[in-house]
Design a protein around this motif. Structure first.
Motif, PDB file in Angstrom:
ATOM      1  N   ALA A 108       0.816  -1.215   0.000  1.00  0.00           N
ATOM      2  CA  ALA A 108       0.000   0.000   0.000  1.00  0.00           C
ATOM      3  C   ALA A 108       0.850   1.266   0.000  1.00  0.00           C
ATOM      4  CB  ALA A 108      -0.939   0.006   1.210  1.00  0.00           C
ATOM      5  N   GLN A 109       2.149   1.127   0.278  1.00  0.00           N
ATOM      6  CA  GLN A 109       3.049   2.286   0.313  1.00  0.00           C
ATOM      7  C   GLN A 109       3.933   2.375  -0.936  1.00  0.00           C
ATOM      8  OE1 GLN A 109       4.787   3.393   4.115  1.00  0.00           O
ATOM      9  NE2 GLN A 109       3.499   1.896   5.175  1.00  0.00           N
ATOM     10  N   GLY A 110       3.548   1.687  -1.986  1.00  0.00           N
ATOM     11  CA  GLY A 110       4.260   1.809  -3.251  1.00  0.00           C
ATOM     12  C   GLY A 110       5.146   0.621  -3.552  1.00  0.00           C
ATOM     13  N   ALA A 111       5.393   0.408  -4.844  1.00  0.00           N
ATOM     14  CA  ALA A 111       6.141  -0.769  -5.284  1.00  0.00           C
ATOM     15  C   ALA A 111       7.577  -0.757  -4.781  1.00  0.00           C
ATOM     16  CB  ALA A 111       6.113  -0.858  -6.805  1.00  0.00           C
ATOM     17  N   GLN A 112       8.227   0.394  -4.824  1.00  0.00           N
ATOM     18  CA  GLN A 112       9.622   0.444  -4.382  1.00  0.00           C
ATOM     19  C   GLN A 112       9.730   0.140  -2.895  1.00  0.00           C
ATOM     20  OE1 GLN A 112      12.070   4.211  -3.856  1.00  0.00           O
ATOM     21  NE2 GLN A 112      13.050   3.373  -5.691  1.00  0.00           N
ATOM     22  N   GLY A 113       8.845   0.736  -2.096  1.00  0.00           N
ATOM     23  CA  GLY A 113       8.860   0.448  -0.669  1.00  0.00           C
ATOM     24  C   GLY A 113       8.569  -1.010  -0.375  1.00  0.00           C
ATOM     25  N   ALA A 114       7.628  -1.595  -1.108  1.00  0.00           N
ATOM     26  CA  ALA A 114       7.299  -3.007  -0.902  1.00  0.00           C
ATOM     27  C   ALA A 114       8.481  -3.896  -1.253  1.00  0.00           C
ATOM     28  CB  ALA A 114       6.079  -3.382  -1.741  1.00  0.00           C
ATOM     29  N   ASP A 115       9.185  -3.566  -2.334  1.00  0.00           N
ATOM     30  CA  ASP A 115      10.379  -4.334  -2.697  1.00  0.00           C
ATOM     31  C   ASP A 115      11.418  -4.288  -1.583  1.00  0.00           C
ATOM     32  OD1 ASP A 115       9.307  -4.999  -5.138  1.00  0.00           O
ATOM     33  OD2 ASP A 115      10.544  -3.609  -6.300  1.00  0.00           O
ATOM     34  N   ARG A 152       2.009   3.258  10.080  1.00  0.00           N
ATOM     35  CA  ARG A 152       0.957   2.821   9.161  1.00  0.00           C
ATOM     36  C   ARG A 152       1.138   1.352   8.805  1.00  0.00           C
ATOM     37  NH1 ARG A 152       0.273   4.661   2.812  1.00  0.00           N
ATOM     38  NH2 ARG A 152      -1.456   3.222   2.341  1.00  0.00           N
ATOM     39  N   LEU A 153       2.383   0.948   8.593  1.00  0.00           N
ATOM     40  CA  LEU A 153       2.645  -0.447   8.242  1.00  0.00           C
ATOM     41  C   LEU A 153       2.168  -1.381   9.349  1.00  0.00           C
ATOM     42  CD1 LEU A 153       4.051  -2.344   6.136  1.00  0.00           C
ATOM     43  CD2 LEU A 153       6.077  -2.205   7.607  1.00  0.00           C
ATOM     44  N   ALA A 154       2.448  -1.027  10.599  1.00  0.00           N
ATOM     45  CA  ALA A 154       2.027  -1.864  11.723  1.00  0.00           C
ATOM     46  C   ALA A 154       0.507  -1.975  11.787  1.00  0.00           C
ATOM     47  CB  ALA A 154       2.575  -1.289  13.027  1.00  0.00           C
ATOM     48  N   THR A 155      -0.168  -0.843  11.582  1.00  0.00           N
ATOM     49  CA  THR A 155      -1.633  -0.847  11.604  1.00  0.00           C
ATOM     50  C   THR A 155      -2.193  -1.692  10.469  1.00  0.00           C
ATOM     51  OG1 THR A 155      -1.704   1.346  12.635  1.00  0.00           O
ATOM     52  CG2 THR A 155      -3.679   0.614  11.465  1.00  0.00           C
ATOM     53  N   ASP A 156      -1.634  -1.500   9.262  1.00  0.00           N
ATOM     54  CA  ASP A 156      -2.127  -2.242   8.106  1.00  0.00           C
ATOM     55  C   ASP A 156      -1.864  -3.745   8.242  1.00  0.00           C
ATOM     56  OD1 ASP A 156      -2.973   0.129   7.017  1.00  0.00           O
ATOM     57  OD2 ASP A 156      -1.360   0.282   5.538  1.00  0.00           O
ATOM     58  N   VAL A 308       7.990  -2.044  17.062  1.00  0.00           N
ATOM     59  CA  VAL A 308       6.882  -1.104  17.037  1.00  0.00           C
ATOM     60  C   VAL A 308       5.682  -1.750  17.713  1.00  0.00           C
ATOM     61  CG1 VAL A 308       5.326   0.209  15.543  1.00  0.00           C
ATOM     62  CG2 VAL A 308       7.730  -0.083  14.905  1.00  0.00           C
ATOM     63  N   PRO A 309       5.111  -1.093  18.699  1.00  0.00           N
ATOM     64  CA  PRO A 309       3.925  -1.685  19.333  1.00  0.00           C
ATOM     65  C   PRO A 309       2.741  -1.690  18.373  1.00  0.00           C
ATOM     66  CG  PRO A 309       4.281   0.548  20.132  1.00  0.00           C
ATOM     67  CD  PRO A 309       5.467   0.199  19.287  1.00  0.00           C
ATOM     68  N   HIS A 310       1.876  -2.655  18.545  1.00  0.00           N
ATOM     69  CA  HIS A 310       0.689  -2.733  17.673  1.00  0.00           C
ATOM     70  C   HIS A 310      -0.486  -3.322  18.461  1.00  0.00           C
ATOM     71  CE1 HIS A 310       2.340  -6.788  17.420  1.00  0.00           C
ATOM     72  NE2 HIS A 310       1.155  -7.208  17.009  1.00  0.00           N
TER      73      HIS A 310
END
Length: 310
Positions: A108-115, A152-156, A308-310
């Motif tokens: 969800a944060q873009g292809a480069q970030g996901a890679d 955001r990553l932790a929440t998602d 990161v707490p979640h």
């Protein structure tokens, strides 16, 4: 192909797992293939996380013995792929679900970030020797990825929506195309016949690329040379795949952030190595090279921040 079908998308499905040693060993070829397809707007590359280490796997009666066996198994695979392996593996991963959820959420944060997130998750086990097999460790190992919103990553990653996506991946991986149920005539040490699961199903061997187009599909399972992937793509879309351009070493390291020795060979133009400022990380099978900005935040060089707490 007709003018109409030439406009239809070509889909490349990568069946993978962040903690799979054969998938890790295929990274040089897949990076080269994705680079060759970067400018092809009608090509879609989709990753399906197959869950190599599943919830229904039986726990090892002797974890230390299992870890020693698995370390030897990874060492044998790295002998074929020439990929790095950890100097010391702390344990066999308990589950692929946390890493898969984080990798899927990162999309969800873009292809480069996901890679880059997926790359860090792979490096957790094959460079650091600490598999990212809990939500906390998976988030911690990716926390320094530049531009990544870790909150955001932790929440998602903990959301019902991402869980549903990975469950769908898990199910899709267990519906392999018939031609991979048995694979013959391959000289590969990992030809990639589908694996039987504990409940009597089959799932794709990892990695497998499935190329889909208007003219049908082609499956390329297991560990294969670059040319076999090119052949599968060009059979469905003649003339689509350009010759991939290699990059000067400094540009390649800036683009990919970390490079193994096989990747240096496939992705750079053979200029002087290493580039200025590159940081070398020793492993049990050759170095991992880090861009200096990556080295400033990479857990192989600096301690990971608290989970990161979640």
């Amino acid at each position: 192909m007709t003018a109409a079908t030439e406009q239809l998308p070509l889909e490349i499905v990568e069946y993978t797992d962040p903690l799979c040693p054969w998938a890790w060993g295929s990274e040089p070829v897949f990076r080269r293939l994705r680079a060759a397809l970067t400018r092809e707007s009608h090509v879609r590359w989709r990753r399906v996380h197959c869950i190599l280490f599943d919830h229904d796997d039986d726990p090892a009666p002797d974890p230390a013995a299992e870890t020693a066996w698995y370390a030897r198994y990874v060492e044998d695979i790295s002998g074929h792929t020439h990929a790095p392996r950890a100097l010391r593996l702390s344990r066999v991963a308990a589950s692929s679900w946390p890493a898969a959820l984080v990798a899927k959420a990162a999309e969800a944060q873009g292809a480069q970030g996901a890679d880059r997130v997926l790359r860090r998750l792979r490096e957790s086990v094959f460079v650091l020797g600490e598999p990212a097999d809990t939500p906390e460790s998976a988030l911690s190992v990716v926390s320094g990825v530049p531009g990544l919103d870790v909150g955001r990553l932790a929440t998602d990653a903990a959301s019902p929506e991402v869980l549903a996506k990975v469950r769908a991946d898990h199910a899709e991986a267990r519906r392999p195309v018939p031609e991979v149920l048995s694979v013959h005539g391959s000289a590969s040490p990992h030809p990639g016949a589908a694996k039987e699961t504990p409940d009597g199903q089959h799932r794709y061997a990892l990695p497998t690329l499935l190329v889909r187009g208007a003219a049908g599909h082609r499956a390329v399972p297991g560990w294969r040379p670059y040319e076999e992937y090119v052949s599968a793509i060009t059979e469905l879309a003649p003339g689509l795949l350009p010759s991939p351009a290699t990059l000067p070493p400094a540009e390649a390291l800036a683009r990919y952030r970390t490079l193994t020795e096989p990747e240096r060979v496939l992705l750079t133009d053979g200029g002087p190595w290493p580039p200025a400022g590159a940081v070398r990380v020793g492993t049990g099978n050759g170095p991992l090279w880090l861009h200096p900005e990556e080295a400033a935040v990479h857990p192989a060089v600096v301690p990971s921040p608290p989970a990161v707490p979640h």
